[in-house]
Design a protein around this motif. Structure first.
Motif, PDB file in Angstrom:
ATOM      1  N   GLY A 140      29.308  49.844 -23.974  1.00  8.52           N
ATOM      2  CA  GLY A 140      30.013  48.732 -23.350  1.00  8.52           C
ATOM      3  C   GLY A 140      29.176  47.507 -23.103  1.00  8.52           C
ATOM      4  O   GLY A 140      29.530  46.654 -22.274  1.00  8.52           O
ATOM      5  N   LYS A 141      28.052  47.372 -23.816  1.00  9.84           N
ATOM      6  CA  LYS A 141      27.174  46.224 -23.649  1.00  9.84           C
ATOM      7  C   LYS A 141      27.223  45.354 -24.896  1.00  9.84           C
ATOM      8  O   LYS A 141      27.660  45.779 -25.964  1.00  9.84           O
ATOM      9  CB  LYS A 141      25.735  46.673 -23.384  1.00  9.84           C
ATOM     10  CG  LYS A 141      25.581  47.638 -22.214  1.00  9.84           C
ATOM     11  CD  LYS A 141      25.905  46.985 -20.887  1.00  9.84           C
ATOM     12  CE  LYS A 141      25.630  47.939 -19.728  1.00  9.84           C
ATOM     13  NZ  LYS A 141      25.922  47.326 -18.402  1.00  9.84           N
ATOM     14  N   SER A 142      26.749  44.124 -24.754  1.00  6.47           N
ATOM     15  CA  SER A 142      26.717  43.205 -25.892  1.00  6.47           C
ATOM     16  C   SER A 142      25.361  42.523 -25.955  1.00  6.47           C
ATOM     17  O   SER A 142      24.501  42.710 -25.079  1.00  6.47           O
ATOM     18  CB  SER A 142      27.817  42.159 -25.761  1.00  6.47           C
ATOM     19  OG  SER A 142      27.536  41.274 -24.689  1.00  6.47           O
ATOM     20  N   SER A 143      25.179  41.698 -26.975  1.00  6.73           N
ATOM     21  CA  SER A 143      23.901  41.004 -27.138  1.00  6.73           C
ATOM     22  C   SER A 143      23.579  40.127 -25.933  1.00  6.73           C
ATOM     23  O   SER A 143      22.411  39.951 -25.570  1.00  6.73           O
ATOM     24  CB  SER A 143      23.918  40.169 -28.418  1.00  6.73           C
ATOM     25  OG  SER A 143      24.972  39.215 -28.379  1.00  6.73           O
ATOM     26  N   LEU A 192      24.402  49.362 -28.579  1.00  6.42           N
ATOM     27  CA  LEU A 192      24.687  48.826 -27.251  1.00  6.42           C
ATOM     28  C   LEU A 192      26.189  48.708 -27.015  1.00  6.42           C
ATOM     29  O   LEU A 192      26.678  48.936 -25.905  1.00  6.42           O
ATOM     30  CB  LEU A 192      24.019  47.467 -27.079  1.00  6.42           C
ATOM     31  CG  LEU A 192      22.489  47.469 -27.030  1.00  6.42           C
ATOM     32  CD1 LEU A 192      21.964  46.050 -26.887  1.00  6.42           C
ATOM     33  CD2 LEU A 192      21.974  48.339 -25.893  1.00  6.42           C
ATOM     34  N   ARG A 193      26.924  48.361 -28.057  1.00  8.05           N
ATOM     35  CA  ARG A 193      28.383  48.266 -27.902  1.00  8.05           C
ATOM     36  C   ARG A 193      29.000  49.620 -27.576  1.00  8.05           C
ATOM     37  O   ARG A 193      30.051  49.684 -26.933  1.00  8.05           O
ATOM     38  CB  ARG A 193      29.004  47.668 -29.166  1.00  8.05           C
ATOM     39  CG  ARG A 193      28.680  46.176 -29.352  1.00  8.05           C
ATOM     40  CD  ARG A 193      29.539  45.528 -30.405  1.00  8.05           C
ATOM     41  NE  ARG A 193      29.206  45.984 -31.746  1.00  8.05           N
ATOM     42  CZ  ARG A 193      28.278  45.421 -32.515  1.00  8.05           C
ATOM     43  NH1 ARG A 193      27.577  44.384 -32.072  1.00  8.05           N
ATOM     44  NH2 ARG A 193      28.043  45.879 -33.729  1.00  8.05           N
ATOM     45  N   GLU A 194      28.363  50.707 -27.991  1.00  6.25           N
ATOM     46  CA  GLU A 194      28.851  52.043 -27.681  1.00  6.25           C
ATOM     47  C   GLU A 194      28.858  52.303 -26.173  1.00  6.25           C
ATOM     48  O   GLU A 194      29.629  53.134 -25.688  1.00  6.25           O
ATOM     49  CB  GLU A 194      28.000  53.107 -28.371  1.00  6.25           C
ATOM     50  CG  GLU A 194      28.087  53.107 -29.889  1.00  6.25           C
ATOM     51  CD  GLU A 194      27.158  54.155 -30.498  1.00  6.25           C
ATOM     52  OE1 GLU A 194      26.830  55.139 -29.789  1.00  6.25           O
ATOM     53  OE2 GLU A 194      26.764  54.002 -31.662  1.00  6.25           O
ATOM     54  N   THR A 200      19.976  37.539 -29.185  1.00  5.13           N
ATOM     55  CA  THR A 200      20.163  37.737 -27.746  1.00  5.13           C
ATOM     56  C   THR A 200      19.615  36.595 -26.895  1.00  5.13           C
ATOM     57  O   THR A 200      20.044  36.425 -25.750  1.00  5.13           O
ATOM     58  CB  THR A 200      19.463  39.030 -27.295  1.00  5.13           C
ATOM     59  OG1 THR A 200      18.036  38.887 -27.453  1.00  5.13           O
ATOM     60  CG2 THR A 200      19.946  40.230 -28.108  1.00  5.13           C
ATOM     61  N   ASP A 210      23.970  40.782 -22.924  1.00  8.38           N
ATOM     62  CA  ASP A 210      23.448  41.576 -21.811  1.00  8.38           C
ATOM     63  C   ASP A 210      21.945  41.800 -21.920  1.00  8.38           C
ATOM     64  O   ASP A 210      21.297  42.173 -20.940  1.00  8.38           O
ATOM     65  CB  ASP A 210      24.147  42.933 -21.748  1.00  8.38           C
ATOM     66  CG  ASP A 210      25.611  42.818 -21.375  1.00  8.38           C
ATOM     67  OD1 ASP A 210      25.904  42.196 -20.339  1.00  8.38           O
ATOM     68  OD2 ASP A 210      26.463  43.344 -22.127  1.00  8.38           O
ATOM     69  N   LEU A 238      22.206  46.621 -31.826  1.00 13.48           N
ATOM     70  CA  LEU A 238      23.314  45.932 -31.151  1.00 13.48           C
ATOM     71  C   LEU A 238      24.592  46.749 -31.227  1.00 13.48           C
ATOM     72  O   LEU A 238      25.385  46.785 -30.267  1.00 13.48           O
ATOM     73  CB  LEU A 238      23.511  44.552 -31.760  1.00 13.48           C
ATOM     74  CG  LEU A 238      22.341  43.573 -31.532  1.00 13.48           C
ATOM     75  CD1 LEU A 238      22.590  42.270 -32.277  1.00 13.48           C
ATOM     76  CD2 LEU A 238      22.128  43.308 -30.044  1.00 13.48           C
ATOM     77  N   ALA A 239      24.814  47.441 -32.345  1.00 13.48           N
ATOM     78  CA  ALA A 239      25.994  48.313 -32.457  1.00 13.48           C
ATOM     79  C   ALA A 239      25.893  49.466 -31.461  1.00 13.48           C
ATOM     80  O   ALA A 239      26.895  49.863 -30.856  1.00 13.48           O
ATOM     81  CB  ALA A 239      26.115  48.844 -33.884  1.00 13.48           C
TER      82      ALA A 239
END
Length: 238
Positions: free
Chosen positions: A50-53, A46-48, A79, A55, A43-44
């Motif tokens: 610009g996405k989040s759980s 994905l944040r790189e 998610t 998504d 999940l971290a």
């Protein structure tokens, strides 16, 4: 876990087991989830980008081994994603069991040593609910250009995937790995069935081979795949 972009709609989270992130017509899909305890890192990552759980709408689980489904239950909670798998492996995923016995080590001293080291190391994982089944030739509703290919041998309910984008992308699950070239995985349930599955994959057209163990092959993947002599079982001295 550093995430790398392979195409405008495809990312890899590299590691001992690669995790792939696909942008589909219905949000993100994760292809496998790695060992237990990886959910926060995924999940971290994905944040790189610009996405989040929220998504993550889908998870494709290639087979029931612990290095592929270990974090699936945790990610499902975080998610709410729909989980897809083959019906032969789904009961094991839902029970949290991961390996069928016995596994046969692939030829070579390295494989025999690793097979002994890994045997029973992670026998169970947190159970994950499988929402939808995929069988040979099926395409999930969220990605009609993605085809599931049943490739038993390494694992009875194993699925590879062929994505009809970017010249064709083959995700072979653990039918093969990339260790200084394509080769057999460390072990398999049924060697002859595994070889038949590899022959089956060789009939498809694709440019890229996104393996779960090792570096993806981003050009000329089908040619390299077809050139590879996978049947090293005939030479037990290898």
């Amino acid at each position: 876990m550093a995430i790398k972009q392979l195409a405008d709609d495809l990312w890899i989270l590299p590691g001992l087991v690669n995790v792939y992130v696909l942008q589909t017509q219905d949000g993100l899909a994760l292809l496998d989830t790695g060992f237990p305890g990886r959910a926060a890192k995924i999940l971290a990552a994905l944040r790189e980008i610009g996405k989040s759980s929220s998504d993550v709408k889908h998870m494709l689980l290639s087979h029931c081994h612990p290095d592929h489904i270990g974090s699936a239950a945790a990610l499902q909670r975080e998610t709410g994603a729909t989980v897809w798998a083959h019906p032969l492996d789904a009961p094991m995923m839902e029970a949290g069991t991961t390996m069928r016995e016995p596994m046969c080590a692939s030829p070579g001293l390295r494989n025999r040593i690793l097979a002994k080291m890994l045997a029973g190391r992670v026998a169970t994982v947190e159970p994950v609910k499988v929402d939808r089944f995929l069988e040979d030739g099926d395409s999930p509703s969220f990605a009609p250009d993605l085809t599931a290919i049943h490739v038993p041998g390494h694992c009875h309910g194993q699925l590879a995937f062929l994505w009809q984008r970017h010249g064709g992308i083959l995700f072979p699950a653990d039918a093969c790995v990339n260790r200084r070239g394509l080769t057999l995985p460390v072990g398999t349930e049924d060697p002859q069935l595994a070889l038949a599955s590899l022959a089956k994959l060789a009939t498809y057209d694709f440019d890229k081979v996104c393996v779960m163990h090792g570096k993806p092959i981003m050009h000329g993947g089908a040619d390299e795949f077809r050139r590879t002599e996978f049947n090293t079982f005939k030479n037990r001295k290898a």
